[in-house]
Design a protein around this motif. Sequence first.
Motif, PDB file in Angstrom:
ATOM      1  N   LEU A 176       0.864  -1.180   0.000  1.00 46.32           N
ATOM      2  CA  LEU A 176       0.000   0.000   0.000  1.00 46.32           C
ATOM      3  C   LEU A 176       0.899   1.228   0.000  1.00 46.32           C
ATOM      4  O   LEU A 176       1.725   1.400   0.899  1.00 46.32           O
ATOM      5  CB  LEU A 176      -0.898   0.019   1.242  1.00 46.32           C
ATOM      6  N   GLU A 177       0.769   2.074  -1.009  1.00 47.82           N
ATOM      7  CA  GLU A 177       1.589   3.282  -1.101  1.00 47.82           C
ATOM      8  C   GLU A 177       0.784   4.501  -0.653  1.00 47.82           C
ATOM      9  O   GLU A 177      -0.377   4.652  -1.013  1.00 47.82           O
ATOM     10  CB  GLU A 177       2.097   3.479  -2.526  1.00 47.82           C
ATOM     11  N   GLN A 178       1.449   5.342   0.139  1.00 52.60           N
ATOM     12  CA  GLN A 178       0.821   6.554   0.651  1.00 52.60           C
ATOM     13  C   GLN A 178       1.732   7.744   0.368  1.00 52.60           C
ATOM     14  O   GLN A 178       2.939   7.583   0.147  1.00 52.60           O
ATOM     15  CB  GLN A 178       0.586   6.433   2.157  1.00 52.60           C
ATOM     16  N   PRO A 179       1.193   8.966   0.376  1.00 53.02           N
ATOM     17  CA  PRO A 179       2.037  10.137   0.112  1.00 53.02           C
ATOM     18  C   PRO A 179       3.030  10.443   1.228  1.00 53.02           C
ATOM     19  O   PRO A 179       4.059  11.077   0.997  1.00 53.02           O
ATOM     20  CB  PRO A 179       1.026  11.272  -0.063  1.00 53.02           C
ATOM     21  N   GLY A 180       2.741  10.002   2.456  1.00 53.29           N
ATOM     22  CA  GLY A 180       3.639  10.271   3.579  1.00 53.29           C
ATOM     23  C   GLY A 180       3.598   9.153   4.589  1.00 53.29           C
ATOM     24  O   GLY A 180       2.668   8.328   4.615  1.00 53.29           O
ATOM     25  N   TYR A 181       4.617   9.106   5.458  1.00 55.47           N
ATOM     26  CA  TYR A 181       4.709   8.027   6.445  1.00 55.47           C
ATOM     27  C   TYR A 181       3.687   8.177   7.564  1.00 55.47           C
ATOM     28  O   TYR A 181       3.293   7.181   8.183  1.00 55.47           O
ATOM     29  CB  TYR A 181       6.129   7.947   7.009  1.00 55.47           C
ATOM     30  N   SER A 182       3.249   9.381   7.834  1.00 52.43           N
ATOM     31  CA  SER A 182       2.225   9.557   8.858  1.00 52.43           C
ATOM     32  C   SER A 182       0.953   8.813   8.476  1.00 52.43           C
ATOM     33  O   SER A 182       0.290   8.197   9.326  1.00 52.43           O
ATOM     34  CB  SER A 182       1.922  11.043   9.057  1.00 52.43           C
ATOM     35  N   GLU A 183       0.611   8.848   7.183  1.00 47.47           N
ATOM     36  CA  GLU A 183      -0.554   8.116   6.704  1.00 47.47           C
ATOM     37  C   GLU A 183      -0.347   6.615   6.854  1.00 47.47           C
ATOM     38  O   GLU A 183      -1.288   5.861   7.162  1.00 47.47           O
ATOM     39  CB  GLU A 183      -0.846   8.463   5.241  1.00 47.47           C
ATOM     40  N   CYS A 184       0.892   6.149   6.654  1.00 45.27           N
ATOM     41  CA  CYS A 184       1.185   4.730   6.833  1.00 45.27           C
ATOM     42  C   CYS A 184       1.008   4.302   8.285  1.00 45.27           C
ATOM     43  O   CYS A 184       0.471   3.222   8.564  1.00 45.27           O
ATOM     44  CB  CYS A 184       2.620   4.435   6.386  1.00 45.27           C
ATOM     45  N   VAL A 185       1.459   5.129   9.215  1.00 40.64           N
ATOM     46  CA  VAL A 185       1.314   4.782  10.630  1.00 40.64           C
ATOM     47  C   VAL A 185      -0.161   4.769  11.030  1.00 40.64           C
ATOM     48  O   VAL A 185      -0.593   3.914  11.814  1.00 40.64           O
ATOM     49  CB  VAL A 185       2.119   5.746  11.520  1.00 40.64           C
ATOM     50  N   THR A 186      -0.930   5.685  10.486  1.00 43.55           N
ATOM     51  CA  THR A 186      -2.366   5.680  10.735  1.00 43.55           C
ATOM     52  C   THR A 186      -2.987   4.366  10.262  1.00 43.55           C
ATOM     53  O   THR A 186      -3.819   3.761  10.961  1.00 43.55           O
ATOM     54  CB  THR A 186      -3.048   6.865  10.028  1.00 43.55           C
ATOM     55  N   ALA A 187      -2.564   3.904   9.080  1.00 40.32           N
ATOM     56  CA  ALA A 187      -3.066   2.626   8.553  1.00 40.32           C
ATOM     57  C   ALA A 187      -2.628   1.460   9.435  1.00 40.32           C
ATOM     58  O   ALA A 187      -3.384   0.511   9.650  1.00 40.32           O
ATOM     59  CB  ALA A 187      -2.572   2.428   7.120  1.00 40.32           C
ATOM     60  N   LEU A 188      -1.420   1.552   9.989  1.00 35.66           N
ATOM     61  CA  LEU A 188      -0.915   0.482  10.867  1.00 35.66           C
ATOM     62  C   LEU A 188      -1.706   0.427  12.172  1.00 35.66           C
ATOM     63  O   LEU A 188      -2.141  -0.650  12.602  1.00 35.66           O
ATOM     64  CB  LEU A 188       0.567   0.710  11.161  1.00 35.66           C
ATOM     65  N   THR A 189      -1.919   1.551  12.807  1.00 39.83           N
ATOM     66  CA  THR A 189      -2.636   1.557  14.087  1.00 39.83           C
ATOM     67  C   THR A 189      -4.112   1.195  13.903  1.00 39.83           C
ATOM     68  O   THR A 189      -4.768   0.734  14.842  1.00 39.83           O
ATOM     69  CB  THR A 189      -2.510   2.925  14.786  1.00 39.83           C
ATOM     70  N   ALA A 190      -4.621   1.397  12.674  1.00 40.65           N
ATOM     71  CA  ALA A 190      -6.010   1.039  12.388  1.00 40.65           C
ATOM     72  C   ALA A 190      -6.153  -0.428  12.004  1.00 40.65           C
ATOM     73  O   ALA A 190      -7.279  -0.926  11.877  1.00 40.65           O
ATOM     74  CB  ALA A 190      -6.556   1.918  11.270  1.00 40.65           C
ATOM     75  N   GLY A 191      -5.021  -1.117  11.800  1.00 46.38           N
ATOM     76  CA  GLY A 191      -5.068  -2.523  11.434  1.00 46.38           C
ATOM     77  C   GLY A 191      -5.220  -2.773   9.948  1.00 46.38           C
ATOM     78  O   GLY A 191      -5.396  -3.916   9.522  1.00 46.38           O
ATOM     79  N   THR A 192      -5.130  -1.716   9.145  1.00 48.79           N
ATOM     80  CA  THR A 192      -5.267  -1.865   7.698  1.00 48.79           C
ATOM     81  C   THR A 192      -4.043  -2.518   7.084  1.00 48.79           C
ATOM     82  O   THR A 192      -4.141  -3.252   6.088  1.00 48.79           O
ATOM     83  CB  THR A 192      -5.502  -0.484   7.044  1.00 48.79           C
ATOM     84  N   VAL A 193      -2.864  -2.253   7.643  1.00 52.44           N
ATOM     85  CA  VAL A 193      -1.626  -2.884   7.187  1.00 52.44           C
ATOM     86  C   VAL A 193      -0.939  -3.544   8.366  1.00 52.44           C
ATOM     87  O   VAL A 193      -1.234  -3.255   9.526  1.00 52.44           O
ATOM     88  CB  VAL A 193      -0.674  -1.865   6.513  1.00 52.44           C
ATOM     89  N   ASP A 194       0.004  -4.447   8.039  1.00 52.70           N
ATOM     90  CA  ASP A 194       0.720  -5.187   9.078  1.00 52.70           C
ATOM     91  C   ASP A 194       2.047  -4.549   9.451  1.00 52.70           C
ATOM     92  O   ASP A 194       2.588  -4.822  10.536  1.00 52.70           O
ATOM     93  CB  ASP A 194       0.979  -6.618   8.591  1.00 52.70           C
ATOM     94  N   ALA A 195       2.599  -3.725   8.561  1.00 50.75           N
ATOM     95  CA  ALA A 195       3.911  -3.136   8.823  1.00 50.75           C
ATOM     96  C   ALA A 195       4.115  -1.903   7.955  1.00 50.75           C
ATOM     97  O   ALA A 195       3.437  -1.715   6.933  1.00 50.75           O
ATOM     98  CB  ALA A 195       5.018  -4.152   8.556  1.00 50.75           C
ATOM     99  N   VAL A 196       5.055  -1.064   8.384  1.00 51.14           N
ATOM    100  CA  VAL A 196       5.492   0.112   7.634  1.00 51.14           C
ATOM    101  C   VAL A 196       6.992  -0.016   7.465  1.00 51.14           C
ATOM    102  O   VAL A 196       7.690  -0.482   8.381  1.00 51.14           O
ATOM    103  CB  VAL A 196       5.162   1.421   8.382  1.00 51.14           C
ATOM    104  N   THR A 197       7.520   0.402   6.316  1.00 53.05           N
ATOM    105  CA  THR A 197       8.962   0.285   6.118  1.00 53.05           C
ATOM    106  C   THR A 197       9.589   1.575   5.605  1.00 53.05           C
ATOM    107  O   THR A 197       9.015   2.274   4.776  1.00 53.05           O
ATOM    108  CB  THR A 197       9.309  -0.866   5.149  1.00 53.05           C
ATOM    109  N   THR A 198      10.724   1.899   6.186  1.00 54.00           N
ATOM    110  CA  THR A 198      11.650   2.929   5.724  1.00 54.00           C
ATOM    111  C   THR A 198      12.863   2.820   6.644  1.00 54.00           C
ATOM    112  O   THR A 198      13.026   1.823   7.353  1.00 54.00           O
ATOM    113  CB  THR A 198      11.025   4.338   5.745  1.00 54.00           C
ATOM    114  N   ASP A 199      13.725   3.834   6.679  1.00 48.06           N
ATOM    115  CA  ASP A 199      14.901   3.788   7.551  1.00 48.06           C
ATOM    116  C   ASP A 199      14.484   3.719   9.022  1.00 48.06           C
ATOM    117  O   ASP A 199      13.518   4.352   9.442  1.00 48.06           O
ATOM    118  CB  ASP A 199      15.776   5.022   7.342  1.00 48.06           C
ATOM    119  N   ASP A 200      15.272   2.961   9.812  1.00 45.13           N
ATOM    120  CA  ASP A 200      14.886   2.711  11.209  1.00 45.13           C
ATOM    121  C   ASP A 200      14.742   3.974  12.035  1.00 45.13           C
ATOM    122  O   ASP A 200      13.820   4.086  12.856  1.00 45.13           O
ATOM    123  CB  ASP A 200      15.862   1.726  11.873  1.00 45.13           C
TER     124      ASP A 200
END
Length: 283
Positions: A176-200
């Motif tokens: 799942l591609e998003q314009p920013g990582y904040s949107e990815c974390v929102t998807a993670l906390t909502a259970g929509t995705v299982d993980a987010v990836t970028t630099d640690d």
Amino acid sequence: MRTRLMAAAMVAAGALTLAACSSDDDPGDGGTGDGGGGGGDTIRIGIKFDQPGLGFKDGDTYTGFDVDVAKYVAGELGYTEDQIEFVESPSAQRETMLQNGQVDLIFATYSITDERKEVVSFAGPYFVAGQDLLVAADDTTITGPEDLEGKNLCSVTGSTSAQRIKDEYAAGTNLLEQPGYSECVTALTAGTVDAVTTDDIILAGLASIPANEGKVKVVGNPFSEENYGVGMPKDSDRCQAVTDAITKMLGDGAWQKALDDNVGASGYVPNADLNPPEPAACE
């Protein structure tokens, strides 16, 4: 007598005009010389504006690890904080901004690569990151990229980290591609995705936001090595001075304090074998 008075007045007016012209053309002490700031009145530094814990703008306030490193280095170059002009530097525009003179230095999770060194110079590294995963705090099933087969992964559009996972570890990952990582974390906390990836360290910054504390965690199993450097125009005469400033920061405790202050709340611990790094020669 009237003629002599008029002549004197004309001479005086001419002198005042010449003085005014001289004042406009000669900046004198109030011009753009060194200004007490190591080569100019201000220094323009490129950072990210949307990476909590690294480079983040909130109104007129700039925070993050990259920001603190930038302030320290600028101070060693002779600039006070009020002489720093922070400029937003999106990843895709960093080389162009340096080449066009839009910024003097860039501190923006800027990995040193051979390709980039062909067009810009780097000092550092000042941090060694690694591409990693962010998962739910109670997740015990995902310990590395190979565990993502058939699972949902979020990253920003064009992420090299996500593509590496699909190419080398888990081809069946659903991205799942998003314009920013904040949107990815929102998807993670909502259970929509299982993980987010970028630099640690970017993930650690996201995990350090009060709203995310205790909800997510960095896996801590990096699968790449990213050397963050200070970008500057090719063959810049500042390169050695910047490297010396980084070396000083790594040794006097300021580097560790900046790291703890900005991402310590996430529980993230950088790879001790790689950090703090040893700055290389200017390239």
